[in-house]
Design a protein around this motif. Sequence first.
Motif, PDB file in Angstrom:
ATOM      1  N   LEU A  87       0.775  -1.134  -0.079  1.00 33.73           N
ATOM      2  CA  LEU A  87       0.050  -0.059  -0.076  1.00 33.73           C
ATOM      3  C   LEU A  87       0.661   1.315  -0.034  1.00 33.73           C
ATOM      4  N   LYS A  88       0.375   2.324  -0.500  1.00 37.95           N
ATOM      5  CA  LYS A  88       1.046   3.608  -0.182  1.00 37.95           C
ATOM      6  C   LYS A  88       0.415   4.661  -0.029  1.00 37.95           C
ATOM      7  N   THR A  89       0.610   5.882   0.769  1.00 42.42           N
ATOM      8  CA  THR A  89      -0.063   7.003   1.223  1.00 42.42           C
ATOM      9  C   THR A  89      -0.934   7.511   0.011  1.00 42.42           C
ATOM     10  N   ASP A  90      -2.181   7.768   0.227  1.00 42.25           N
ATOM     11  CA  ASP A  90      -2.682   8.636  -0.886  1.00 42.25           C
ATOM     12  C   ASP A  90      -2.412  10.222  -1.042  1.00 42.25           C
ATOM     13  N   ASP A  91      -3.243  10.834  -1.814  1.00 43.35           N
ATOM     14  CA  ASP A  91      -2.853  12.330  -2.095  1.00 43.35           C
ATOM     15  C   ASP A  91      -3.080  13.315  -0.667  1.00 43.35           C
ATOM     16  N   SER A  92      -4.229  12.795  -0.120  1.00 37.05           N
ATOM     17  CA  SER A  92      -4.362  13.465   1.311  1.00 37.05           C
ATOM     18  C   SER A  92      -3.094  13.264   2.311  1.00 37.05           C
ATOM     19  N   GLY A  93      -2.301  12.125   2.017  1.00 36.45           N
ATOM     20  CA  GLY A  93      -1.388  11.957   2.888  1.00 36.45           C
ATOM     21  C   GLY A  93      -1.584  11.253   4.171  1.00 36.45           C
ATOM     22  N   LYS A  94      -3.106  11.174   4.341  1.00 34.25           N
ATOM     23  CA  LYS A  94      -3.468  10.504   5.688  1.00 34.25           C
ATOM     24  C   LYS A  94      -4.257   9.059   5.549  1.00 34.25           C
ATOM     25  N   GLY A  95      -4.813   8.871   4.180  1.00 36.12           N
ATOM     26  CA  GLY A  95      -5.611   7.404   3.935  1.00 36.12           C
ATOM     27  C   GLY A  95      -4.185   6.655   3.311  1.00 36.12           C
ATOM     28  N   VAL A  96      -4.573   5.513   2.931  1.00 34.85           N
ATOM     29  CA  VAL A  96      -3.893   4.675   1.854  1.00 34.85           C
ATOM     30  C   VAL A  96      -4.337   4.105   0.616  1.00 34.85           C
ATOM     31  N   ILE A  97      -3.575   3.876  -0.308  1.00 35.84           N
ATOM     32  CA  ILE A  97      -4.319   3.178  -1.473  1.00 35.84           C
ATOM     33  C   ILE A  97      -3.341   2.089  -1.924  1.00 35.84           C
ATOM     34  N   VAL A  98      -3.707   1.356  -2.747  1.00 30.53           N
ATOM     35  CA  VAL A  98      -3.125   0.076  -3.006  1.00 30.53           C
ATOM     36  C   VAL A  98      -1.950   0.488  -4.067  1.00 30.53           C
ATOM     37  N   ASP A  99      -0.818   0.306  -3.962  1.00 32.07           N
ATOM     38  CA  ASP A  99       0.350   0.852  -4.825  1.00 32.07           C
ATOM     39  C   ASP A  99       0.236   0.088  -6.308  1.00 32.07           C
ATOM     40  N   PRO A 100       0.088   0.786  -7.122  1.00 26.30           N
ATOM     41  CA  PRO A 100      -0.075   0.041  -8.420  1.00 26.30           C
ATOM     42  C   PRO A 100       0.938  -0.483  -9.163  1.00 26.30           C
ATOM     43  N   GLU A 101       2.131   0.062  -8.777  1.00 22.36           N
ATOM     44  CA  GLU A 101       3.397  -0.587  -8.957  1.00 22.36           C
ATOM     45  C   GLU A 101       3.885  -1.757  -8.447  1.00 22.36           C
ATOM     46  N   ALA A 102       3.228  -2.222  -7.406  1.00 20.43           N
ATOM     47  CA  ALA A 102       3.530  -3.357  -6.491  1.00 20.43           C
ATOM     48  C   ALA A 102       2.624  -4.512  -6.958  1.00 20.43           C
ATOM     49  N   LYS A 103       2.215  -4.506  -8.332  1.00 18.30           N
ATOM     50  CA  LYS A 103       1.470  -5.774  -8.849  1.00 18.30           C
ATOM     51  C   LYS A 103       2.173  -7.152  -9.243  1.00 18.30           C
ATOM     52  N   LEU A 104       1.624  -8.123  -8.313  1.00 19.73           N
ATOM     53  CA  LEU A 104       2.223  -9.434  -8.592  1.00 19.73           C
ATOM     54  C   LEU A 104       2.514 -10.168 -10.080  1.00 19.73           C
ATOM     55  N   GLU A 105       3.321 -10.685 -10.226  1.00 24.53           N
ATOM     56  CA  GLU A 105       3.363 -11.225 -11.569  1.00 24.53           C
ATOM     57  C   GLU A 105       2.293 -12.328 -11.786  1.00 24.53           C
ATOM     58  N   GLU A 106       2.258 -13.248 -11.037  1.00 18.26           N
ATOM     59  CA  GLU A 106       0.993 -14.093 -11.025  1.00 18.26           C
ATOM     60  C   GLU A 106       0.425 -13.866  -9.587  1.00 18.26           C
ATOM     61  N   GLU A 107      -0.887 -13.891  -9.929  1.00 15.23           N
ATOM     62  CA  GLU A 107      -1.928 -13.617  -8.722  1.00 15.23           C
ATOM     63  C   GLU A 107      -1.865 -14.737  -7.984  1.00 15.23           C
ATOM     64  N   LEU A 108      -1.987 -14.630  -6.489  1.00 22.37           N
ATOM     65  CA  LEU A 108      -2.264 -15.783  -5.829  1.00 22.37           C
ATOM     66  C   LEU A 108      -3.540 -15.695  -5.126  1.00 22.37           C
ATOM     67  N   ILE A 109      -4.032 -17.028  -5.086  1.00 18.22           N
ATOM     68  CA  ILE A 109      -5.354 -17.061  -4.579  1.00 18.22           C
ATOM     69  C   ILE A 109      -5.043 -17.586  -2.902  1.00 18.22           C
ATOM     70  N   VAL A 110      -5.938 -17.161  -2.085  1.00 20.88           N
ATOM     71  CA  VAL A 110      -5.850 -17.614  -0.512  1.00 20.88           C
ATOM     72  C   VAL A 110      -6.685 -19.050  -0.683  1.00 20.88           C
ATOM     73  N   ARG A 111      -6.114 -19.833  -0.261  1.00 18.69           N
ATOM     74  CA  ARG A 111      -6.356 -21.442  -0.154  1.00 18.69           C
ATOM     75  C   ARG A 111      -7.816 -21.507   0.235  1.00 18.69           C
ATOM     76  N   PRO A 112      -8.705 -22.310  -0.634  1.00 18.82           N
ATOM     77  CA  PRO A 112     -10.089 -22.492  -0.469  1.00 18.82           C
ATOM     78  C   PRO A 112     -10.092 -23.974   0.134  1.00 18.82           C
ATOM     79  N   THR A 113      -8.736 -24.664  -0.184  1.00 15.00           N
ATOM     80  CA  THR A 113      -8.497 -26.179   0.222  1.00 15.00           C
ATOM     81  C   THR A 113      -7.175 -26.416  -0.152  1.00 15.00           C
ATOM     82  N   SER A 114      -6.341 -27.243   0.243  1.00 23.33           N
ATOM     83  CA  SER A 114      -4.917 -27.170  -0.142  1.00 23.33           C
ATOM     84  C   SER A 114      -4.270 -28.229  -1.154  1.00 23.33           C
ATOM     85  N   GLU A 115      -5.248 -29.203  -1.629  1.00 22.68           N
ATOM     86  CA  GLU A 115      -4.741 -30.298  -2.301  1.00 22.68           C
ATOM     87  C   GLU A 115      -3.816 -29.692  -3.316  1.00 22.68           C
ATOM     88  N   THR A 116      -3.893 -28.549  -3.994  1.00 21.22           N
ATOM     89  CA  THR A 116      -3.089 -28.310  -5.216  1.00 21.22           C
ATOM     90  C   THR A 116      -1.470 -27.845  -4.522  1.00 21.22           C
TER      91      THR A 116
END
Lengths: 493, 493
Positions: free
Chosen positions: B97-126
């Motif tokens: 995350l990074k600070t937004d324009d107001s300097g008080k809130g946060v936004i997702v840093d668009p430069e910190a995008k994962l190469e491959e998205e990760l899913i949060v395990r719904p079950t762990s077989e894979t």
Amino acid sequence: MSKGLPKRSEDYSLWYNELVKRADLAENSAVRGCMVIKPYGFSIWEKMQAELDRMFKKTGHTNAYFPLFIPKSFLSKEASHVEGFAKECAVVTHYRLKTDDSGKGVIVDPEAKLEEELIVRPTSETVIWSTYKNWIQSYRDLPLLINQWANVVRWEMRTRLFLRTAEFLWQEGHTAHATRKEAEEETLQMMNVYADFAERFMAMPVIKGVKTESEKFAGAESTYCIEAMMQDGKALQAGTSHFLGQNFAKAFDVKFATKEGGLDHVWGTSWGVSTRLMGALIMAHSDDKGLVLPPKLAPIQVVIVPIFKSEEELAQIRVKALEIVDQLDEIGISVKFDDRDTYKPGWKFAEYELKGVPLRLGIGPRDLKNNTVEMARRDDFSKTLVNFEEEDLIGKIKETLDEIQSSIYQKAKSFTEEKTTAVDSWEEFVETLNNKGGFVAAHWDGTTETEDKIKEKTKATIRCIPLDQEEEDGVCILTGKPSKGRVLFAKAY
Amino acid sequence: MSKGLPKRSEDYSLWYNELVKRADLAENSAVRGCMVIKPYGFSIWEKMQAELDRMFKKTGHTNAYFPLFIPKSFLSKEASHVEGFAKECAVVTHYRLKTDDSGKGVIVDPEAKLEEELIVRPTSETVIWSTYKNWIQSYRDLPLLINQWANVVRWEMRTRLFLRTAEFLWQEGHTAHATRKEAEEETLQMMNVYADFAERFMAMPVIKGVKTESEKFAGAESTYCIEAMMQDGKALQAGTSHFLGQNFAKAFDVKFATKEGGLDHVWGTSWGVSTRLMGALIMAHSDDKGLVLPPKLAPIQVVIVPIFKSEEELAQIRVKALEIVDQLDEIGISVKFDDRDTYKPGWKFAEYELKGVPLRLGIGPRDLKNNTVEMARRDDFSKTLVNFEEEDLIGKIKETLDEIQSSIYQKAKSFTEEKTTAVDSWEEFVETLNNKGGFVAAHWDGTTETEDKIKEKTKATIRCIPLDQEEEDGVCILTGKPSKGRVLFAKAY
């Protein structure tokens, strides 16, 4: 095992990595920075958990469970907290995948975007204090003494098994109190619980102290810690206990009706230890042959290895071995009888040395004839022949395990003392850090500016201001400004 | 407590929700669909965990820990698995995350995008089978019998505390075997472990069976289950054990050198129970006064409530009460002596009824004079006056707790039997479902098409093909086609 471990003296870092993998403790997973904790490693962690959990409950805490996800906006409610954690948060932005054009792969469904992004908890103060707001109205609701065992995620760029991983397991205690005094006492109590656990169970001596302003937890008024010395002369922070003041109570508007009829913000603490303790345990005691585990945390405390040439010999040894197994089982000492014929005794000896089993019993045909058992200690490789007709073998085993536990502790204690050096000049300071390592006790002028400069010049940080610091007039090693006592510097994990 | 619970007969669903909240079991969090498990609820879950963990270890399993995150591409390696889970996955796309324009809130840093998205395990077989690939080379590495206690996330649109939440806690066993036969035996063994746990500890009778094609786990060859009947006539799936065949071994290329010198794919199983069991436990036994807990899972098994008008009376009662506390402690029965003077006995009676404490002991001044204690059972509200000079009070308490455990089970057992109806026509089927509810044992032609039609018309699903199904010629209630035995239909949670 194909070949021996790398030597600590040649490449400490490689030795550590190889040991963690070969002793079946943990390995890297397909997901960057996330580890797999293997069954043998996990069984050590389970023993740590069980004991810590017992200690938490004995001091009045109960367990609960709070959500994995935290709304992004929660993080920014406490100003220094967001600053400390925002840069390493995993962010959930979508809740659905869908089939891609090929029909075989999957892509993130752009239509399943969350209104507010969720972060995966790096620590749970924010989500917990937002809950406490509803749980606390009056002084009668206090103190609130809760712990949770959970996984947390901090997106670290450089990771190492157990020591620094993107996901790790930990416990986090979060308590709420009516007075500053009570919260401060809780903070100290939990630091003491951690120190007690480290020393009595991990056989790892620790220094108790308080962190400097720049090293304290993001959102705390003060952070207490326990610091341990590793065999390569680097320090490791093994546990922290934070006095939060009223910071989170103010951020989440948690007020209570006081006994006197007023309304006040609640005082808070939080404290945690993690699977990092596994790394500390490994690095504090192990040697070039493999793990050295304190008996109190060893999943297998005693292994019995039969030395035999025929099925018949094995059958005879088995009778005696199983007798010992039964007797040890009865008094709660965990024991394994390894009668596999697919491996030679020598291979098994090396294997259990690698795995850190504290005590090995060898029984061969000659032993049966002489009523003896060979007892070999993992920690110092000493061997004793015990005559089980004349001596109390089981009593001897119990006693030896206790001796190993205290001997490992003493060894680490002497090492830590030996690696602690008091210096009074900048030259000595730099030389000690570079040539000897360890804790360097030195005077410091108390400013963050000086602390930063020292870090920049030497990579050493102030591990803590020891609680047992003696008052002593001196001058800062860098600036020459006056100081009232020594703090502990070290290079650290 | 402000007022009584809603009545089950008037609004079962509201009764459940209110009970979960008022008995301090769980509540909704600030994050949609994610619950907070409160200390009292969590202490019941801990008791469940401890017993299940003991049973898993007794059957040769060890615990380990695998990553929370799964690379998106892993999910699509097993075709039916991805179909079953892709639509409910939380997806991590950024790591900062990074600070937004107001300097008080946060936004997702668009430069910190994962190469491959990760899913949060719904079950762990894979993620687990991708790891097993490295752990399994030869038949000597098999069987691999591993369990993990973890949190998982399935993005459900309609959630209910414990029964269906976006995040829940569970255990998932994942085993690998050299032969189909051994894997099938493991699958059945774990279903039996679950059934045993449900019946002996939760006091909840269950039907063991196998799921139909359309109800089985996404990626399994067959799914075994235990199904329980709730008080409102709806069924609840309480645990599942999957025979995975070689599906995941093929998807992740897990082969082993056989004893005979060949190379074969490994056979797998997976099995799990979750915090959903908490919902089952609540709904199986509780009443309009609150929770009814089986003594074996009750965090507090006995509560002692003093009835007093003065400090002096309380002091006298305390002596006797603490004597009982000590004696119960000694034999491992958990007991609480509630001597608070801020609440009246009547309030406490209602509170411990709400919390489901199995046995309540009341002691007043008259009791002390007469050497008696009033023992009140939570399950049937029956009261007995025990003379502790003439009778063995502690023995009586122990015996009564056993009686409560078996009585609760018998009650649920009778209820389940009463709510199981065999029908032979469509009219009877519909009428039974609408007016009586419960399990409806009926003939079915064995096709998914018919199963779907029945579901569409009545909302009832086939809960399972019971393992003790008797062969019996009949005709399908919907199509009139031939059938060889009855299956169990029900509306379900």
